[in-house]
Design a protein around this motif. Structure first.
Motif, short mmCIF file in Angstrom:
data_model
loop_
_atom_site.label_atom_id
_atom_site.label_comp_id
_atom_site.label_asym_id
_atom_site.label_seq_id
_atom_site.Cartn_x
_atom_site.Cartn_y
_atom_site.Cartn_z
N CYS A 14 0.83 -1.21 0.00
CA CYS A 14 0.00 0.00 0.00
C CYS A 14 0.86 1.26 0.00
O CYS A 14 0.57 2.23 -0.72
N MET A 15 1.93 1.25 0.79
CA MET A 15 2.80 2.43 0.85
C MET A 15 3.56 2.62 -0.45
O MET A 15 3.81 3.76 -0.88
N LEU A 16 3.92 1.52 -1.13
CA LEU A 16 4.59 1.63 -2.42
C LEU A 16 3.65 2.17 -3.49
O LEU A 16 4.04 3.01 -4.32
N LEU A 17 2.41 1.70 -3.48
CA LEU A 17 1.45 2.15 -4.48
C LEU A 17 1.09 3.63 -4.30
O LEU A 17 0.92 4.36 -5.28
N VAL A 18 0.99 4.04 -3.06
CA VAL A 18 0.58 5.42 -2.80
C VAL A 18 1.77 6.37 -2.80
O VAL A 18 1.73 7.45 -3.41
N GLY A 19 2.85 5.98 -2.13
CA GLY A 19 3.98 6.89 -1.95
C GLY A 19 5.17 6.66 -2.83
O GLY A 19 6.07 7.50 -2.87
N GLY A 20 5.23 5.55 -3.54
CA GLY A 20 6.38 5.28 -4.39
C GLY A 20 7.65 5.10 -3.58
O GLY A 20 7.66 4.41 -2.56
N ARG A 21 8.72 5.75 -4.05
CA ARG A 21 10.01 5.62 -3.37
C ARG A 21 9.94 6.19 -1.95
O ARG A 21 10.53 5.64 -1.02
N LYS A 22 9.24 7.30 -1.78
CA LYS A 22 9.10 7.87 -0.44
C LYS A 22 8.28 6.96 0.46
O LYS A 22 8.51 6.90 1.68
N GLY A 23 7.33 6.25 -0.10
CA GLY A 23 6.58 5.29 0.68
C GLY A 23 7.46 4.17 1.19
O GLY A 23 7.31 3.69 2.32
N LEU A 24 8.41 3.71 0.32
CA LEU A 24 9.36 2.68 0.75
C LEU A 24 10.23 3.20 1.88
O LEU A 24 10.50 2.47 2.85
N ARG A 25 10.69 4.45 1.76
CA ARG A 25 11.50 5.02 2.83
C ARG A 25 10.70 5.14 4.13
O ARG A 25 11.24 4.90 5.22
N SER A 26 9.45 5.48 4.01
CA SER A 26 8.60 5.58 5.19
C SER A 26 8.45 4.22 5.87
O SER A 26 8.45 4.11 7.11
N PHE A 27 8.33 3.17 5.07
CA PHE A 27 8.20 1.82 5.61
C PHE A 27 9.48 1.41 6.34
O PHE A 27 9.43 0.85 7.44
N ILE A 28 10.63 1.70 5.73
CA ILE A 28 11.91 1.37 6.36
C ILE A 28 12.11 2.20 7.63
O ILE A 28 12.58 1.70 8.66
N ALA A 29 11.72 3.49 7.57
CA ALA A 29 11.88 4.36 8.74
C ALA A 29 11.04 3.87 9.91
O ALA A 29 11.43 4.06 11.07
N PHE A 31 10.54 0.79 10.85
CA PHE A 31 11.29 -0.24 11.57
C PHE A 31 12.56 0.32 12.21
O PHE A 31 13.00 -0.16 13.26
N ILE A 32 13.16 1.34 11.57
CA ILE A 32 14.32 1.98 12.19
C ILE A 32 13.92 2.64 13.50
O ILE A 32 14.61 2.51 14.53
N ASN A 33 12.80 3.35 13.48
CA ASN A 33 12.33 4.01 14.71
C ASN A 33 11.95 2.98 15.78
O ASN A 33 12.16 3.22 16.97
N PHE A 34 11.39 1.86 15.34
CA PHE A 34 11.08 0.80 16.31
C PHE A 34 12.37 0.27 16.94
O PHE A 34 12.40 0.01 18.16
N GLY A 35 13.42 0.13 16.15
CA GLY A 35 14.70 -0.31 16.69
C GLY A 35 15.27 0.69 17.68
O GLY A 35 15.81 0.31 18.73
N ILE A 36 15.16 1.98 17.36
CA ILE A 36 15.63 3.02 18.28
C ILE A 36 14.85 2.96 19.60
O ILE A 36 15.43 3.06 20.69
N LEU A 37 13.54 2.81 19.49
CA LEU A 37 12.71 2.72 20.69
C LEU A 37 13.06 1.49 21.52
O LEU A 37 13.15 1.57 22.76
N PHE A 38 13.28 0.36 20.87
CA PHE A 38 13.61 -0.87 21.58
C PHE A 38 14.96 -0.75 22.30
O PHE A 38 15.10 -1.15 23.46
N ILE A 39 15.94 -0.17 21.62
CA ILE A 39 17.25 0.02 22.24
C ILE A 39 17.15 0.99 23.41
O ILE A 39 17.80 0.81 24.46
N SER A 40 16.33 2.03 23.27
CA SER A 40 16.14 2.98 24.36
C SER A 40 15.56 2.30 25.59
O SER A 40 15.97 2.58 26.73
N ILE A 41 14.62 1.41 25.37
CA ILE A 41 14.02 0.68 26.49
C ILE A 41 15.05 -0.20 27.18
O ILE A 41 15.08 -0.31 28.42
N LEU A 42 15.93 -0.83 26.41
CA LEU A 42 16.98 -1.66 27.01
C LEU A 42 17.91 -0.83 27.88
O LEU A 42 18.32 -1.25 28.96
#
Length: 250
Positions: A14-29, A31-42
């Protein structure tokens, strides 16, 4: 696991169809933010580390990923980050000042039965954890609103470079007023929707209105909503002024 993978792939498509390349970056971001949040909790689980400092560093990293990785390094993302930082500092000072007064740190009596089998001597300052929870719950809305104002202001100035700083500031306020109502409602229902089960429990336990309002869990949730609404409201004039100043600085 298969269900989560299928839903993740559906979100990606859905993000690729709607946002194209920026949608892909948003999808990757995401999971990156989830990783930052998880490391912060640790790091917060370490008694020797100050959770507020970890929250500040994590919020800055999340803001940078959400702004620069998705939208690139330009005037609108720089001004949005600066406005986010100003609002974040104001919010952090207010939260630290009021958290102890509201006595929301630790666990409420509604959670004692579930935690009775565990030891509560974990060596963590729950007053600072309460600050971290409120900040982490709010930073996403601040970044989202900041870029939502900075981006159209840049487009307005590109089309009409003769506009004065005051006119741009007023345009930013007009854009923010249109967004404010929906953003506040989104925060309100998102927070309360996560505690729908708690409200049903209050009803089954025949809590009176006074007992619900004075409950630590309910008070903590209301405090988060009020701080989030205040931060979102402050983001509008701050982002409008910062963006108008840097666009007309030449």
């Amino acid at each position: 696991m298969s269900t989560l993978f299928c839903l993740s792939m559906l979100l990606l498509i859905c993000m690729l169809l709607v946002g194209g390349r920026k949608g892909l970056r948003s999808f990757i971001a995401l999971f990156i933010n989830f990783g930052i949040l998880f490391i912060s909790i640790l790091f917060m689980a370490d008694p020797t580390v100050n959770p507020v400092i970890i929250t500040f560093i994590g919020s800055v990293l999340i803001s940078c990923v959400s702004l620069f990785y998705i939208n690139g390094m330009n005037v609108k993302t720089k001004t949005a980050l600066l406005a986010t930082g100003i609002v974040f500092v104001i919010l952090l000072v207010c939260i630290v000042a009021f958290t102890d007064r509201f006595m929301i740190k630790g666990f409420g009596e509604e959670e004692v039965a579930e935690l009775s089998m565990f030891s509560l001597f974990v060596g963590v300052d729950f007053s600072k954890i309460a600050v971290s929870v409120i900040v982490m719950s709010t930073i996403g809305a601040i970044v989202d609103l900041a870029i939502s104002i900075a981006s159209p202001l840049r487009e307005i100035y590109t089309q009409s470079p003769s506009l004065s700083r005051k006119d741009l500031y007023q345009s930013g306020l007009g854009i923010g007023r249109d967004i404010l109502g929906t953003t506040t409602n989104t925060l309100f229902f998102a927070f309360f929707g996560s505690y729908l089960g708690l409200f049903i429990w209050f009803k089954d336990a025949t809590y009176s209105l006074g007992e619900i309002i004075n409950s630590k869990v309910f008070s903590g949730e209301m405090l988060t909503i009020l701080f989030a609404g205040t931060a979102v409201t402050l983001t509008i004039p701050v982002t409008s002024w910062v963006t108008a100043y840097f666009l007309t600085k030449k």
